[in-house]
Design a protein around this motif. Structure first.
Motif, PDB file in Angstrom:
ATOM      1  N   PRO A 179       0.812  -1.231   0.000  1.00 33.05           N
ATOM      2  CA  PRO A 179       0.000   0.000   0.000  1.00 33.05           C
ATOM      3  C   PRO A 179       0.839   1.272   0.000  1.00 33.05           C
ATOM      4  O   PRO A 179       0.399   2.301  -0.522  1.00 33.05           O
ATOM      5  CB  PRO A 179      -0.817  -0.133   1.296  1.00 33.05           C
ATOM      6  CG  PRO A 179      -0.903  -1.596   1.537  1.00 33.05           C
ATOM      7  CD  PRO A 179       0.398  -2.160   1.066  1.00 33.05           C
ATOM      8  N   LEU A 180       2.032   1.240   0.586  1.00 33.75           N
ATOM      9  CA  LEU A 180       2.855   2.449   0.640  1.00 33.75           C
ATOM     10  C   LEU A 180       3.512   2.781  -0.688  1.00 33.75           C
ATOM     11  O   LEU A 180       4.109   3.856  -0.832  1.00 33.75           O
ATOM     12  CB  LEU A 180       3.929   2.309   1.726  1.00 33.75           C
ATOM     13  CG  LEU A 180       3.441   2.129   3.164  1.00 33.75           C
ATOM     14  CD1 LEU A 180       4.605   2.246   4.143  1.00 33.75           C
ATOM     15  CD2 LEU A 180       2.342   3.124   3.521  1.00 33.75           C
ATOM     16  N   SER A 181       3.411   1.890  -1.670  1.00 26.80           N
ATOM     17  CA  SER A 181       4.046   2.162  -2.961  1.00 26.80           C
ATOM     18  C   SER A 181       3.391   3.334  -3.682  1.00 26.80           C
ATOM     19  O   SER A 181       3.991   3.910  -4.595  1.00 26.80           O
ATOM     20  CB  SER A 181       3.993   0.917  -3.847  1.00 26.80           C
ATOM     21  OG  SER A 181       2.649   0.598  -4.187  1.00 26.80           O
ATOM     22  N   VAL A 182       2.165   3.706  -3.291  1.00 21.40           N
ATOM     23  CA  VAL A 182       1.466   4.804  -3.966  1.00 21.40           C
ATOM     24  C   VAL A 182       1.862   6.162  -3.402  1.00 21.40           C
ATOM     25  O   VAL A 182       1.434   7.199  -3.926  1.00 21.40           O
ATOM     26  CB  VAL A 182      -0.061   4.622  -3.853  1.00 21.40           C
ATOM     27  CG1 VAL A 182      -0.487   3.293  -4.463  1.00 21.40           C
ATOM     28  CG2 VAL A 182      -0.526   4.708  -2.401  1.00 21.40           C
ATOM     29  N   SER A 303      -7.652   2.539   0.912  1.00 20.68           N
ATOM     30  CA  SER A 303      -7.166   3.871   0.552  1.00 20.68           C
ATOM     31  C   SER A 303      -5.959   4.213   1.418  1.00 20.68           C
ATOM     32  O   SER A 303      -5.751   3.623   2.477  1.00 20.68           O
ATOM     33  CB  SER A 303      -8.255   4.938   0.732  1.00 20.68           C
ATOM     34  OG  SER A 303      -8.614   5.056   2.097  1.00 20.68           O
ATOM     35  N   VAL A 304      -5.169   5.153   0.937  1.00 24.63           N
ATOM     36  CA  VAL A 304      -4.006   5.646   1.671  1.00 24.63           C
ATOM     37  C   VAL A 304      -4.068   7.166   1.702  1.00 24.63           C
ATOM     38  O   VAL A 304      -4.191   7.809   0.650  1.00 24.63           O
ATOM     39  CB  VAL A 304      -2.683   5.186   1.022  1.00 24.63           C
ATOM     40  CG1 VAL A 304      -1.494   5.729   1.806  1.00 24.63           C
ATOM     41  CG2 VAL A 304      -2.614   3.668   0.950  1.00 24.63           C
ATOM     42  N   VAL A 305      -4.032   7.723   2.902  1.00 30.48           N
ATOM     43  CA  VAL A 305      -3.980   9.176   3.076  1.00 30.48           C
ATOM     44  C   VAL A 305      -2.550   9.537   3.464  1.00 30.48           C
ATOM     45  O   VAL A 305      -1.955   8.882   4.314  1.00 30.48           O
ATOM     46  CB  VAL A 305      -4.958   9.634   4.177  1.00 30.48           C
ATOM     47  CG1 VAL A 305      -4.873  11.148   4.375  1.00 30.48           C
ATOM     48  CG2 VAL A 305      -6.380   9.212   3.844  1.00 30.48           C
ATOM     49  N   TRP A 306      -1.990  10.557   2.848  1.00 31.45           N
ATOM     50  CA  TRP A 306      -0.631  10.965   3.186  1.00 31.45           C
ATOM     51  C   TRP A 306      -0.590  12.463   3.482  1.00 31.45           C
ATOM     52  O   TRP A 306      -1.469  13.212   3.069  1.00 31.45           O
ATOM     53  CB  TRP A 306       0.348  10.631   2.059  1.00 31.45           C
ATOM     54  CG  TRP A 306       0.041  11.302   0.741  1.00 31.45           C
ATOM     55  CD1 TRP A 306      -0.689  10.797  -0.294  1.00 31.45           C
ATOM     56  CD2 TRP A 306       0.451  12.618   0.330  1.00 31.45           C
ATOM     57  NE1 TRP A 306      -0.770  11.709  -1.316  1.00 31.45           N
ATOM     58  CE2 TRP A 306      -0.071  12.828  -0.969  1.00 31.45           C
ATOM     59  CE3 TRP A 306       1.209  13.630   0.918  1.00 31.45           C
ATOM     60  CZ2 TRP A 306       0.140  14.009  -1.674  1.00 31.45           C
ATOM     61  CZ3 TRP A 306       1.413  14.809   0.217  1.00 31.45           C
ATOM     62  CH2 TRP A 306       0.890  14.993  -1.057  1.00 31.45           C
ATOM     63  N   TRP A 307       0.414  12.884   4.242  1.00 27.16           N
ATOM     64  CA  TRP A 307       0.619  14.300   4.507  1.00 27.16           C
ATOM     65  C   TRP A 307       2.112  14.593   4.591  1.00 27.16           C
ATOM     66  O   TRP A 307       2.917  13.754   4.990  1.00 27.16           O
ATOM     67  CB  TRP A 307      -0.091  14.738   5.791  1.00 27.16           C
ATOM     68  CG  TRP A 307       0.343  14.003   7.033  1.00 27.16           C
ATOM     69  CD1 TRP A 307       1.344  14.308   7.892  1.00 27.16           C
ATOM     70  CD2 TRP A 307      -0.243  12.790   7.540  1.00 27.16           C
ATOM     71  NE1 TRP A 307       1.437  13.392   8.901  1.00 27.16           N
ATOM     72  CE2 TRP A 307       0.468  12.438   8.714  1.00 27.16           C
ATOM     73  CE3 TRP A 307      -1.300  11.970   7.125  1.00 27.16           C
ATOM     74  CZ2 TRP A 307       0.169  11.314   9.463  1.00 27.16           C
ATOM     75  CZ3 TRP A 307      -1.598  10.849   7.874  1.00 27.16           C
ATOM     76  CH2 TRP A 307      -0.873  10.537   9.027  1.00 27.16           C
ATOM     77  N   SER A 308       2.463  15.785   4.193  1.00 24.26           N
ATOM     78  CA  SER A 308       3.834  16.264   4.278  1.00 24.26           C
ATOM     79  C   SER A 308       3.756  17.773   4.449  1.00 24.26           C
ATOM     80  O   SER A 308       3.438  18.502   3.492  1.00 24.26           O
ATOM     81  CB  SER A 308       4.635  15.913   3.032  1.00 24.26           C
ATOM     82  OG  SER A 308       5.968  16.402   3.117  1.00 24.26           O
ATOM     83  N   SER A 312      -1.291  17.391   1.489  1.00 30.74           N
ATOM     84  CA  SER A 312      -1.838  16.079   1.795  1.00 30.74           C
ATOM     85  C   SER A 312      -2.558  15.559   0.560  1.00 30.74           C
ATOM     86  O   SER A 312      -2.850  16.303  -0.372  1.00 30.74           O
ATOM     87  CB  SER A 312      -2.798  16.143   2.980  1.00 30.74           C
ATOM     88  OG  SER A 312      -3.915  16.964   2.684  1.00 30.74           O
ATOM     89  N   GLY A 313      -2.854  14.266   0.605  1.00 32.08           N
ATOM     90  CA  GLY A 313      -3.560  13.663  -0.526  1.00 32.08           C
ATOM     91  C   GLY A 313      -4.141  12.321  -0.126  1.00 32.08           C
ATOM     92  O   GLY A 313      -3.764  11.740   0.885  1.00 32.08           O
ATOM     93  N   THR A 314      -5.083  11.838  -0.924  1.00 29.96           N
ATOM     94  CA  THR A 314      -5.716  10.547  -0.702  1.00 29.96           C
ATOM     95  C   THR A 314      -5.657   9.746  -1.993  1.00 29.96           C
ATOM     96  O   THR A 314      -5.977  10.271  -3.072  1.00 29.96           O
ATOM     97  CB  THR A 314      -7.181  10.702  -0.265  1.00 29.96           C
ATOM     98  OG1 THR A 314      -7.240  11.461   0.944  1.00 29.96           O
ATOM     99  CG2 THR A 314      -7.820   9.338  -0.036  1.00 29.96           C
ATOM    100  N   VAL A 315      -5.218   8.487  -1.879  1.00 27.96           N
ATOM    101  CA  VAL A 315      -5.134   7.597  -3.029  1.00 27.96           C
ATOM    102  C   VAL A 315      -6.060   6.410  -2.775  1.00 27.96           C
ATOM    103  O   VAL A 315      -5.905   5.713  -1.775  1.00 27.96           O
ATOM    104  CB  VAL A 315      -3.694   7.110  -3.266  1.00 27.96           C
ATOM    105  CG1 VAL A 315      -3.644   6.203  -4.502  1.00 27.96           C
ATOM    106  CG2 VAL A 315      -2.732   8.281  -3.410  1.00 27.96           C
ATOM    107  N   SER A 316      -7.031   6.206  -3.655  1.00 29.76           N
ATOM    108  CA  SER A 316      -7.917   5.041  -3.558  1.00 29.76           C
ATOM    109  C   SER A 316      -7.252   3.853  -4.227  1.00 29.76           C
ATOM    110  O   SER A 316      -6.638   3.984  -5.289  1.00 29.76           O
ATOM    111  CB  SER A 316      -9.262   5.344  -4.207  1.00 29.76           C
ATOM    112  OG  SER A 316      -9.935   6.376  -3.525  1.00 29.76           O
TER     113      SER A 316
END
Length: 318
Positions: A179-182, A303-308, A312-316
């Motif tokens: 999942p972290l590959s996105v 889904s994966v939510v990321w922040w920096s 931030s962003g969300t990938v389904s």
């Protein structure tokens, strides 16, 4: 804090830097790290008025939290009440609680002074939602709490669980992308392939957050902890979950980055498995947990939510 909160829990809450706060949404648990303070036997946080948490709290006031302090963690559950200057419905309770709100606001400012200094340095980049006019203050009343030391449950107050259910057969994800590959490459590189995390589980009593070790293996992502820790949640064999992993900054929000993987978990108690025990044992060791007393959760990510920093962003995921 009040004497209602046990002294060991109170000590961790007063000295910890971040609280991993979980709430329930229509699509499952949502958990992220938040700066916080304590006052009047309660935990106080602040969030954007239009955040996922603020919207979820209007539907379901049940919350859970986890505060880490070195090799100890304080887990708790409770209910949240918001105070918003732009919400007329909250004005009455704000007035009634004004003395406590004043103390809580002062303690919040004092405890998190280093972050306010970081905001000052980055003032020209801070979005409106991160500034006082765009935020709401929230009070969390603790209903039960537990101390987990070195990833083991050492003491608990309130009605926690005492069993953990698991599947009889386990199969590792051998191929494919994790999942972290996105994630954007800088975040993916910083997070690495294993570490400590906060796992939020949806239970019949509301959300619960537990300290876990996480690891990637093949195309799978797993959360692992001693079974004694998982017993606290008393979750089903396939609960809705959210695993939060991050690289925090102790004073500058701009430098914080992390990710939240949301989906369904498959719970496996390693020593009880009828098949797949070899793979589960290897994964537990990868995560740094003794297999003879380990429970792991294979996360089927949705889904994966990321922040920096401010981004931030969300990938389904399919």
């Amino acid at each position: 804090m009040s004497d209602v909160v046990p002294a060991p829990v109170r000590g961790i809450l007063e000295d910890g830097a971040f609280c991993h706060v979980a709430t329930l949404t229509p699509t499952g648990p949502h958990v992220t790290p938040m700066v916080f303070a304590t006052a009047g036997g309660r935990v106080w946080v602040t969030t954007s008025r239009d955040s996922v948490k603020a919207r979820a709290w209007r539907r379901d006031r049940r919350v859970a939290g986890l505060v880490r302090l070195e090799d100890r963690s304080a887990a708790f559950t409770g209910t949240v009440t918001t105070f918003d200057l732009l919400d007329a419905e909250s004005w009455g309770r704000s007035l009634a609680n004004s003395p406590l709100l004043a103390v809580a606001g002062l303690r919040f400012t004092q405890k998190n002074a280093r972050f306010f200094a970081g905001y000052a340095m980055d003032a020209h980049q801070v979005p409106l939602a991160w500034t006082p006019p765009g935020r709401v203050f929230a009070e969390i009343r603790l209903e039960r709490s537990a101390i987990v030391e070195r990833d083991r449950d050492t003491s608990a107050w309130g009605a926690w669980g005492d069993t953990v259910e698991g599947t009889e057969r386990f199969r590792a994800v051998r191929s494919g992308e994790s999942p972290l590959s996105v994630l954007p490459e800088p975040i993916r590189d910083r997070l690495g392939t294993s570490g400590g995390g906060a796992l939020a589980l949806e239970t019949r009593h509301g959300p619960v957050v537990l300290p876990v070790r996480w690891t990637l293996d093949g195309g799978g992502m797993y959360a692992v902890a001693p079974s004694e820790t998982f017993e606290l949640a008393e979750a089903s064999r396939e609960p809705a979950v959210a695993l939060q992993v991050d690289r925090p900054s102790w004073w500058r929000a701009r430098a914080m980055m992390g990710a939240m993987v949301r989906g369904t978990g498959e719970v496996a108690v390693v020593p009880r498995l009828a098949s797949g025990g070899g793979s589960a044992t290897r994964i537990a060791r990868l995560a740094g947990i003794e297999p003879s007393d380990a429970t792991l959760v294979r996360i089927r990510a949705r889904s994966v939510v990321w922040w920096s920093g401010w981004s931030s962003g969300t990938v389904s995921l399919a």
